[in-house]
Design a protein around this motif. Structure first.
Motif, PDB file in Angstrom:
ATOM      1  N   GLY B 173       0.840  -1.189   0.000  1.00 30.32           N
ATOM      2  CA  GLY B 173       0.000   0.000   0.000  1.00 30.32           C
ATOM      3  C   GLY B 173       0.869   1.230   0.000  1.00 30.32           C
ATOM      4  O   GLY B 173       2.038   1.177  -0.377  1.00 30.32           O
ATOM      5  N   ILE B 174       0.294   2.326   0.451  1.00 30.38           N
ATOM      6  CA  ILE B 174       1.019   3.594   0.417  1.00 30.38           C
ATOM      7  C   ILE B 174       1.982   3.650   1.607  1.00 30.38           C
ATOM      8  O   ILE B 174       1.569   3.427   2.749  1.00 30.38           O
ATOM      9  N   PRO B 175       3.276   3.934   1.367  1.00 27.59           N
ATOM     10  CA  PRO B 175       4.213   4.006   2.494  1.00 27.59           C
ATOM     11  C   PRO B 175       3.815   5.093   3.487  1.00 27.59           C
ATOM     12  O   PRO B 175       3.241   6.106   3.083  1.00 27.59           O
ATOM     13  N   ILE B 176       4.134   4.859   4.768  1.00 28.66           N
ATOM     14  CA  ILE B 176       3.859   5.862   5.802  1.00 28.66           C
ATOM     15  C   ILE B 176       4.584   7.163   5.433  1.00 28.66           C
ATOM     16  O   ILE B 176       5.771   7.144   5.117  1.00 28.66           O
ATOM     17  N   GLY B 177       3.852   8.282   5.467  1.00 30.23           N
ATOM     18  CA  GLY B 177       4.458   9.552   5.102  1.00 30.23           C
ATOM     19  C   GLY B 177       4.462   9.795   3.597  1.00 30.23           C
ATOM     20  O   GLY B 177       4.925  10.833   3.132  1.00 30.23           O
ATOM     21  N   GLY B 178       3.939   8.831   2.825  1.00 25.54           N
ATOM     22  CA  GLY B 178       3.908   8.974   1.371  1.00 25.54           C
ATOM     23  C   GLY B 178       2.792   9.904   0.930  1.00 25.54           C
ATOM     24  O   GLY B 178       1.899  10.237   1.725  1.00 25.54           O
ATOM     25  N   ASP B 179       2.829  10.319  -0.320  1.00 27.26           N
ATOM     26  CA  ASP B 179       1.816  11.217  -0.866  1.00 27.26           C
ATOM     27  C   ASP B 179       1.116  10.487  -2.002  1.00 27.26           C
ATOM     28  O   ASP B 179       1.753  10.034  -2.960  1.00 27.26           O
ATOM     29  N   ILE B 180      -0.222  10.372  -1.899  1.00 21.00           N
ATOM     30  CA  ILE B 180      -1.025   9.620  -2.873  1.00 21.00           C
ATOM     31  C   ILE B 180      -0.749  10.062  -4.302  1.00 21.00           C
ATOM     32  O   ILE B 180      -0.738   9.257  -5.230  1.00 21.00           O
ATOM     33  N   VAL B 181      -0.489  11.381  -4.472  1.00 22.38           N
ATOM     34  CA  VAL B 181      -0.265  11.939  -5.801  1.00 22.38           C
ATOM     35  C   VAL B 181       0.890  11.231  -6.522  1.00 22.38           C
ATOM     36  O   VAL B 181       0.867  11.068  -7.742  1.00 22.38           O
ATOM     37  N   TYR B 182       1.890  10.827  -5.763  1.00 28.11           N
ATOM     38  CA  TYR B 182       3.097  10.275  -6.400  1.00 28.11           C
ATOM     39  C   TYR B 182       3.138   8.751  -6.408  1.00 28.11           C
ATOM     40  O   TYR B 182       4.130   8.155  -6.768  1.00 28.11           O
ATOM     41  N   ILE B 183       2.058   8.110  -5.981  1.00 30.14           N
ATOM     42  CA  ILE B 183       2.062   6.644  -5.875  1.00 30.14           C
ATOM     43  C   ILE B 183       1.524   6.034  -7.171  1.00 30.14           C
ATOM     44  O   ILE B 183       0.575   6.550  -7.751  1.00 30.14           O
ATOM     45  N   ASP B 184       2.116   4.936  -7.600  1.00 30.15           N
ATOM     46  CA  ASP B 184       1.684   4.316  -8.852  1.00 30.15           C
ATOM     47  C   ASP B 184       0.314   3.652  -8.703  1.00 30.15           C
ATOM     48  O   ASP B 184      -0.088   3.277  -7.596  1.00 30.15           O
ATOM     49  N   PRO B 185      -0.437   3.514  -9.830  1.00 33.35           N
ATOM     50  CA  PRO B 185      -1.824   3.004  -9.778  1.00 33.35           C
ATOM     51  C   PRO B 185      -1.940   1.617  -9.147  1.00 33.35           C
ATOM     52  O   PRO B 185      -2.916   1.341  -8.447  1.00 33.35           O
ATOM     53  N   LEU B 186      -0.963   0.728  -9.363  1.00 39.80           N
ATOM     54  CA  LEU B 186      -1.062  -0.627  -8.809  1.00 39.80           C
ATOM     55  C   LEU B 186      -1.003  -0.597  -7.287  1.00 39.80           C
ATOM     56  O   LEU B 186      -1.700  -1.362  -6.616  1.00 39.80           O
ATOM     57  N   THR B 187      -0.153   0.302  -6.752  1.00 40.03           N
ATOM     58  CA  THR B 187      -0.055   0.421  -5.297  1.00 40.03           C
ATOM     59  C   THR B 187      -1.343   1.009  -4.728  1.00 40.03           C
ATOM     60  O   THR B 187      -1.853   0.564  -3.694  1.00 40.03           O
ATOM     61  N   ILE B 188      -1.905   2.009  -5.427  1.00 43.60           N
ATOM     62  CA  ILE B 188      -3.186   2.599  -5.009  1.00 43.60           C
ATOM     63  C   ILE B 188      -4.261   1.510  -4.979  1.00 43.60           C
ATOM     64  O   ILE B 188      -5.024   1.383  -4.015  1.00 43.60           O
ATOM     65  N   LYS B 189      -4.276   0.694  -6.040  1.00 44.48           N
ATOM     66  CA  LYS B 189      -5.255  -0.394  -6.141  1.00 44.48           C
ATOM     67  C   LYS B 189      -5.100  -1.335  -4.943  1.00 44.48           C
ATOM     68  O   LYS B 189      -6.069  -1.673  -4.269  1.00 44.48           O
ATOM     69  N   SER B 190      -3.854  -1.690  -4.653  1.00 47.03           N
ATOM     70  CA  SER B 190      -3.593  -2.602  -3.550  1.00 47.03           C
ATOM     71  C   SER B 190      -3.994  -1.970  -2.215  1.00 47.03           C
ATOM     72  O   SER B 190      -4.551  -2.628  -1.329  1.00 47.03           O
ATOM     73  N   ALA B 191      -3.726  -0.664  -2.074  1.00 46.07           N
ATOM     74  CA  ALA B 191      -4.066   0.031  -0.833  1.00 46.07           C
ATOM     75  C   ALA B 191      -5.581   0.075  -0.633  1.00 46.07           C
ATOM     76  O   ALA B 191      -6.076  -0.033   0.497  1.00 46.07           O
ATOM     77  N   LEU B 192      -6.324   0.202  -1.738  1.00 47.41           N
ATOM     78  CA  LEU B 192      -7.798   0.226  -1.646  1.00 47.41           C
ATOM     79  C   LEU B 192      -8.329  -1.177  -1.354  1.00 47.41           C
ATOM     80  O   LEU B 192      -9.203  -1.354  -0.496  1.00 47.41           O
ATOM     81  N   ASP B 193      -7.784  -2.162  -2.068  1.00 44.38           N
ATOM     82  CA  ASP B 193      -8.228  -3.544  -1.875  1.00 44.38           C
ATOM     83  C   ASP B 193      -7.981  -4.011  -0.438  1.00 44.38           C
ATOM     84  O   ASP B 193      -8.740  -4.821   0.101  1.00 44.38           O
ATOM     85  N   ASN B 194      -6.894  -3.525   0.166  1.00 44.73           N
ATOM     86  CA  ASN B 194      -6.534  -3.967   1.510  1.00 44.73           C
ATOM     87  C   ASN B 194      -6.986  -2.995   2.592  1.00 44.73           C
ATOM     88  O   ASN B 194      -6.448  -2.983   3.687  1.00 44.73           O
ATOM     89  N   ARG B 195      -7.974  -2.133   2.265  1.00 41.90           N
ATOM     90  CA  ARG B 195      -8.395  -1.117   3.233  1.00 41.90           C
ATOM     91  C   ARG B 195      -8.949  -1.769   4.499  1.00 41.90           C
ATOM     92  O   ARG B 195      -9.541  -2.860   4.450  1.00 41.90           O
ATOM     93  N   ARG B 196      -8.766  -1.082   5.635  1.00 46.23           N
ATOM     94  CA  ARG B 196      -9.251  -1.604   6.920  1.00 46.23           C
ATOM     95  C   ARG B 196     -10.431  -0.775   7.419  1.00 46.23           C
ATOM     96  O   ARG B 196     -10.481   0.429   7.205  1.00 46.23           O
ATOM     97  N   ASN B 197     -11.328  -1.407   8.103  1.00 50.45           N
ATOM     98  CA  ASN B 197     -12.425  -0.680   8.743  1.00 50.45           C
ATOM     99  C   ASN B 197     -11.898   0.152   9.902  1.00 50.45           C
ATOM    100  O   ASN B 197     -11.128  -0.334  10.724  1.00 50.45           O
ATOM    101  N   LEU B 198     -12.292   1.419   9.965  1.00 51.86           N
ATOM    102  CA  LEU B 198     -11.933   2.246  11.113  1.00 51.86           C
ATOM    103  C   LEU B 198     -13.119   2.319  12.074  1.00 51.86           C
ATOM    104  O   LEU B 198     -12.969   2.503  13.263  1.00 51.86           O
ATOM    105  N   LYS B 199     -14.317   2.177  11.513  1.00 50.32           N
ATOM    106  CA  LYS B 199     -15.531   2.288  12.318  1.00 50.32           C
ATOM    107  C   LYS B 199     -16.605   1.437  11.652  1.00 50.32           C
ATOM    108  O   LYS B 199     -16.864   1.577  10.452  1.00 50.32           O
ATOM    109  N   GLU B 200     -17.206   0.537  12.409  1.00 50.76           N
ATOM    110  CA  GLU B 200     -18.305  -0.264  11.857  1.00 50.76           C
ATOM    111  C   GLU B 200     -19.546   0.613  11.788  1.00 50.76           C
ATOM    112  O   GLU B 200     -19.909   1.280  12.752  1.00 50.76           O
ATOM    113  N   GLY B 201     -20.197   0.661  10.580  1.00 49.44           N
ATOM    114  CA  GLY B 201     -21.335   1.573  10.419  1.00 49.44           C
ATOM    115  C   GLY B 201     -22.656   0.872  10.596  1.00 49.44           C
ATOM    116  O   GLY B 201     -22.737  -0.329  10.643  1.00 49.44           O
TER     117      GLY B 201
END
Lengths: 201, 201
Positions: B173-201
């Motif tokens: 996913g996106i490295p800590i301190g990284g900026d989404i603007v400079y991250i490649d699409p595959l990493t963005i995809k992986s970061a979205l696919d591996n997203r974690r719940n912060l709050k159950e709705g």
């Protein structure tokens, strides 16, 4: 300790080399770990030998593995002229431009009063003695065109005033292929002061 | 030959090091020529010893000066989990993030059919044997998130299907301190696919 002790030690030693940081040293250490044994042995041995096998020529103070050095042994070079340079590497540069022509005298430094380097700290006494011993007729002073290099050139000229020795100083000016736009004013000044006639008017 | 033979030889050996060209090698050679004898001796010796003193741990294949290595000897580490990595340096990175926690298995490469590297060319047979011998309950596969790293991870998962072993793969996913603007699409995809719940709705 991150890596096994022998690797840490190698990294530490390598990172003392000029321009080699911890990261590069680590990369080099792992390269050596994976390199052919023969190469690693050769590298290690050539480092170990360097200080034993290399000395200064007792005549010109060039770095050499035999004494006198190859250049001082070369009977074809002009015996009347000495080219005076700061460092062995400067001699190499002149040798590449004019191979097999000159004999040299390597000062191993320049006069620098701020850093406490006087004429006795560099190979000027040996040069003086050599001019008399070898009956030198001409000195070409090829120290750098810096304050220290110029001071050293003038000191040598003063020192040998009473001798029958012609003294010249290498020209400073615009490098071949250089662009006037990017040259500093002092170099421009020197290039103008040292201009040559192309056609008598 | 520009310089005396021992210097030329040292320059030649040094310029075989990665990232060291002829000019840097010359600078290093002259640095060594002028360096303290003790340092030059230490450097030479630590290079000579590196291949003799360093071997691979017969358990985890970490680079080590003793066998088994310090990590395999460390009784405080979890005996049920193996963290599987590509190279010793990758293990060091994980060890810095979580010191003293994991045991490791170092593959020394990844499966790469294009370069003819199959599972038998890296330490997968030894890993399989080790899972059984040590009764490993969990594998954390920390190969790089590249095609080859992912292939290797999936191969290991397939291979151990019939074993009672939990297998996980480190997140990309996106490295800590990284900026989404400079991250490649595959990493963005992986970061979205591996997203974690912060709050159950």
């Amino acid at each position: 300790m991150l890596y096994p002790e022998p690797i840490e030690r190698l990294i530490e030693h390598l990172s003392k080399l000029p321009g080699i940081g911890k990261k590069t040293a680590t990369r080099l250490a792992f390269f050596l770990l994976n390199a052919r044994q023969a190469y690693v042995g050769d590298l290690s041995q050539s480092i170990a030998e360097i200080k034993d096998k290399i000395r200064l020529c007792s005549t010109c103070f060039n770095i050499t593995d035999i004494d006198p050095c190859h250049i001082c042994r070369d009977e074809k070079r002009d015996k009347n002229v000495l080219c005076v340079v700061e460092e062995p590497s400067h001699m190499m540069v002149i040798e590449q431009a004019y191979p097999g022509i000159y004999r040299y005298h390597i000062l191993h430094g320049v006069i620098n009063p701020i850093e406490g380097i006087g004429p006795e700290e560099i190979r000027i006494p040996e040069m003086k003695e050599r001019i008399i011993r070898e009956g030198i007729k001409e000195l070409i002073i090829a120290t750098n065109p810096t304050i220290e290099g110029n001071t050293t050139a003038h000191y040598i000229a003063e020192l040998t005033k009473s001798y029958q020795v012609k003294i010249s100083r290498i020209a400073s000016g615009i490098p071949i292929g250089g662009d006037i736009v990017y040259i500093d004013p002092l170099t421009i000044k020197s290039a103008l002061d040292n201009r040559r006639n192309l056609k008598e008017g």
